[in-house]
Design a protein around this motif. Structure first.
Motif, short mmCIF file in Angstrom:
data_model
loop_
_atom_site.label_atom_id
_atom_site.label_comp_id
_atom_site.label_asym_id
_atom_site.label_seq_id
_atom_site.Cartn_x
_atom_site.Cartn_y
_atom_site.Cartn_z
N LEU A 78 -6.19 -1.94 -6.28
CA LEU A 78 -5.65 -0.82 -7.20
C LEU A 78 -4.84 -1.37 -8.68
O LEU A 78 -5.58 -1.13 -9.25
CB LEU A 78 -4.53 0.26 -6.39
N LEU A 79 -4.51 -2.54 -7.85
CA LEU A 79 -4.41 -3.34 -9.40
C LEU A 79 -5.38 -4.11 -10.57
O LEU A 79 -5.05 -3.31 -11.29
CB LEU A 79 -3.34 -4.70 -9.28
N ILE A 80 -6.77 -4.04 -10.09
CA ILE A 80 -7.37 -4.60 -10.92
C ILE A 80 -8.04 -3.22 -11.69
O ILE A 80 -8.17 -3.97 -12.85
CB ILE A 80 -9.03 -5.23 -9.53
N THR A 81 -7.79 -2.07 -10.96
CA THR A 81 -8.93 -0.94 -11.48
C THR A 81 -7.45 -1.03 -12.40
O THR A 81 -8.59 -0.37 -13.44
CB THR A 81 -9.11 -0.07 -10.28
N LEU A 82 -6.46 -0.56 -12.08
CA LEU A 82 -5.77 -0.25 -13.49
C LEU A 82 -5.18 -1.10 -14.34
O LEU A 82 -5.35 -0.61 -15.45
CB LEU A 82 -4.28 0.42 -12.75
N LEU A 83 -5.27 -2.42 -14.16
CA LEU A 83 -5.56 -3.26 -15.44
C LEU A 83 -6.91 -2.83 -15.90
O LEU A 83 -7.34 -3.75 -17.83
CB LEU A 83 -5.60 -4.19 -14.39
N ASN A 84 -7.88 -2.30 -16.39
CA ASN A 84 -9.40 -2.97 -16.93
C ASN A 84 -8.77 -1.53 -17.71
O ASN A 84 -8.58 -0.43 -17.93
CB ASN A 84 -10.53 -1.97 -15.95
N PRO A 85 -8.45 -2.51 -19.39
CA PRO A 85 -8.37 -1.50 -20.95
C PRO A 85 -9.72 -0.48 -20.84
O PRO A 85 -9.45 -0.17 -21.59
CB PRO A 85 -8.43 -2.46 -21.29
N GLN A 86 -10.71 -1.03 -20.52
CA GLN A 86 -12.18 -0.60 -20.62
C GLN A 86 -12.49 1.17 -20.10
O GLN A 86 -12.22 1.88 -21.01
CB GLN A 86 -13.86 -1.14 -20.44
N THR A 87 -11.68 0.92 -18.98
CA THR A 87 -11.90 2.35 -18.42
C THR A 87 -11.05 2.86 -19.36
O THR A 87 -11.19 4.27 -19.16
CB THR A 87 -11.43 1.91 -17.41
N SER A 88 -9.66 2.54 -19.67
CA SER A 88 -8.57 3.14 -20.10
C SER A 88 -9.05 3.61 -21.01
O SER A 88 -8.41 5.00 -21.46
CB SER A 88 -7.05 2.62 -19.57
N TYR A 89 -9.08 3.05 -22.06
CA TYR A 89 -9.66 3.98 -23.57
C TYR A 89 -10.59 5.08 -22.90
O TYR A 89 -10.48 5.87 -23.44
CB TYR A 89 -10.63 2.67 -24.00
N ILE A 90 -12.18 4.57 -22.28
CA ILE A 90 -13.07 5.48 -22.39
C ILE A 90 -12.69 6.42 -21.65
O ILE A 90 -12.82 7.90 -22.35
CB ILE A 90 -14.04 4.45 -21.64
N LEU A 91 -11.44 6.56 -20.81
CA LEU A 91 -10.39 8.34 -20.14
C LEU A 91 -9.91 8.54 -21.44
O LEU A 91 -9.69 10.12 -20.97
CB LEU A 91 -9.82 7.70 -19.45
N MET A 92 -9.75 8.40 -22.79
CA MET A 92 -9.11 8.98 -23.50
C MET A 92 -10.27 9.88 -24.10
O MET A 92 -9.89 10.48 -25.41
CB MET A 92 -8.62 8.11 -24.45
#
Length: 537
Positions: free
Chosen positions: A180-194
């Protein structure tokens, strides 16, 4: 010879060596210095891989997660922990939303936003996505545009929370929270989620479908016996199949994977219901909405052939026959082709005469592509590899050319502008730069994720064991979708958005590969004797 074959690990070891060899040498071809040294580097690389790859497979074969349920302590069974798995993704994504509110709105989302406001729909972007991701939040919020990305965040957080609760149920708190930590630390997926794009909607569906599949896998088919679960799975499968035009590349292999663990009757119900509902939505329902079907789709299907032809036309026109050149210069004038660069047909696509491509048709264009491989092999192979290497390269050529792209808002008539926190933007952009520089193989290169899955699968796959065949199919949907999608691309630029969902699925796929062996299919095929007993629900 037999001793050498055994050292390699048999067919598994040979396949692993060949895959890594292609993944590395493809990078050589795109590097001017390394390309010139390939006659010397290839033999050395082959020897090195023969020495290392079998050892990697043997090491990976020793890795295994604890069998059975991970809910052995009070902490794992705590309701607070289960709820936390939903809350943590939401708050993590909300940091980015606070920084980039109301999200990113380039041309495609603005087009869908216009359709949602006007009620006039076109199926170039899947209508089901426009209705659920745009029309629904606007209706619920009284037309507040900021609700679009916010609803997307809520949906993805819920899907991730459910998936990690499934993981917690079948392994334990350490594995769950590490991933979960590795998933949430991924800036790529978070940027794409915007970005309110169909890739994120597909990610939600894919996460849930795989999580449901794990429930079926570990319960030996018991989970799907409940009618409510059956209905939810069918609805999710319909949504996932329709939210991207190429989504069946994922859903069909996943159906095959779960059908090994459920009764024939339930398999038929799932298949028939999913297909029938998809046809009803794409047919009568879309007709009722007056959905306009897009024309000139040939250029979308022929992205790879046109990219290869473009490489030969742009960089080696003197090597080509008149037929290919005549076709190319009908599609676009020679000066337009000067904007082409390896692996990116888009600069030409958006200013070319697409009617010419429609007129020539798929078969003729593909035939000309093969002609380019014969007449200008270096330029053609370079174009092919440049387009497709995001899913297999280990040399980071793709990422050197396509850094992270922060959320952007194109000029629009809706008054949309970024109202987020500038200081938070600077912090997140700084973290993103560090992650891209020091951990690209963890957070940015989906090719590394593919290599990890293939390594785990080959390390424990036995050709004669039915159970191993059934288990390995669970990684096929991701590989089929990602590799298949590269064959439909028209440019490698920003292509990572197609594949970023892979990071969300990795913890579940690793769990399937590493956990103890499941029991036989519900009421039918029996497991190997050594594998009987399986896992408890």
């Amino acid at each position: 010879m037999k001793r050498f074959w055994d050292y390699l690990g048999g067919l598994n070891g040979l396949l692993f060596i060949l895959y890594v060899f292609v993944a590395v040498t493809s990078g050589f071809l795109l590097n001017d210095i390394l390309c010139g040294l390939m006659p010397f580097l290839i033999p050395l690389l082959a020897l090195l891989l023969i020495l290392i790859c079998p050892r990697i497979l043997r090491l990976a074969a020793r890795i295994r997660l604890p069998e059975g349920s991970g809910l052995k302590g009070r902490l794992e069974g705590s309701v607070v922990i289960k709820i936390l798995l939903y809350i943590l993704p939401f708050f993590s994504f909300m940091l980015y939303y606070a920084a980039f509110c109301p999200g990113a709105f380039p041309a495609d989302p603005l087009n869908q936003l216009g359709q949602a406001f006007s009620g006039q729909y076109g199926d170039w972007h899947p209508v089901i996505h426009t209705l659920i991701a745009f029309k629904l939040p606007l209706a619920l919020s009284g037309g507040w545009i900021g609700s679009i990305v916010l609803l997307q965040i809520l949906a993805l957080s819920a899907a991730l929370g459910y998936s990690f609760n499934v993981i917690l149920k079948h392994t334990g708190i350490k594995f769950t929270f590490i991933f979960l930590l590795i998933t949430l630390l991924n800036p790529q997926t978070s940027y794409i989620l915007m970005y309110p794009i169909k890739d994120n909607a597909f990610a939600c569906g894919a996460i849930l479908l795989l999580a449901f599949s794990l429930q079926i896998f570990f319960s030996k088919g018991e989970w799907i016996r409940k009618n409510l679960n059956l209905i939810i799975l069918i609805i999710t499968a319909v949504f996932t199949s329709l939210v991207r035009h190429n989504a069946p590349l994922f859903t069909i292999p996943l159906f095959i994977a779960i059908f090994f663990y459920i009764s024939r009757k339930r398999s038929i119900i799932i298949l028939v219901s999913t297909v029938l509902l998809c046809l009803i939505i794409k047919g009568p329902f879309y007709s009722l909405l007056g959905v306009e079907k897009p024309d000139k789709r040939q250029v979308e299907v022929l992205g790879l052939p046109m990219t290869v032809i473009g490489g030969a036309v742009r960089y080696a026109p003197e090597e080509l026959d008149d037929e290919v050149l005549e076709f190319a210069y009908k599609v676009a004038p020679e000066e337009v082709w000067q904007d082409y660069h390896y692996g990116a047909f888009n600069p030409v696509k958006f200013s070319c005469d697409q009617d010419v491509i429609e007129e020539y048709g798929t078969l003729k264009v593909v035939t000309m592509m093969f002609g380019c491989f014969r007449e200008a092999p270096l330029e053609s192979w370079t174009a092919l590899i440049k387009l497709t290497d995001p899913v297999y390269t280990l040399m980071d050529n793709y990422n050197a050319d396509t850094p992270y792209i922060p959320p952007v808002i194109s000029r629009n008539d809706y008054g949309i502008e970024c109202t987020g926190n500038n200081d938070l933007q600077l912090i997140l952009n700084g973290y993103e730069s560090l992650a891209a520089k020091f951990l690209p193989h963890v957070f940015m290169m989906v090719s590394t994720m593919h290599l990890l899955l293939i390594t785990l699968a080959l390390s424990r796959f036995r050709l004669a064991k039915t159970g191993d065949w059934k288990r390995i199919i669970f990684i096929i949907p991701v590989l089929a979708y990602n590799f298949g999608t590269t064959l439909l691309l028209t440019s490698y630029v920003d292509a990572i958005r197609f594949f970023s969902y892979t990071y969300y699925l990795m913890p579940m796929l690793i769990l399937v590969m590493l956990a103890g062996r499941p029991g036989p299919r519900d009421g039918s095929i029996k497991a190997d004797k050594k594998d009987e007993g399986g896992l408890d629900d």
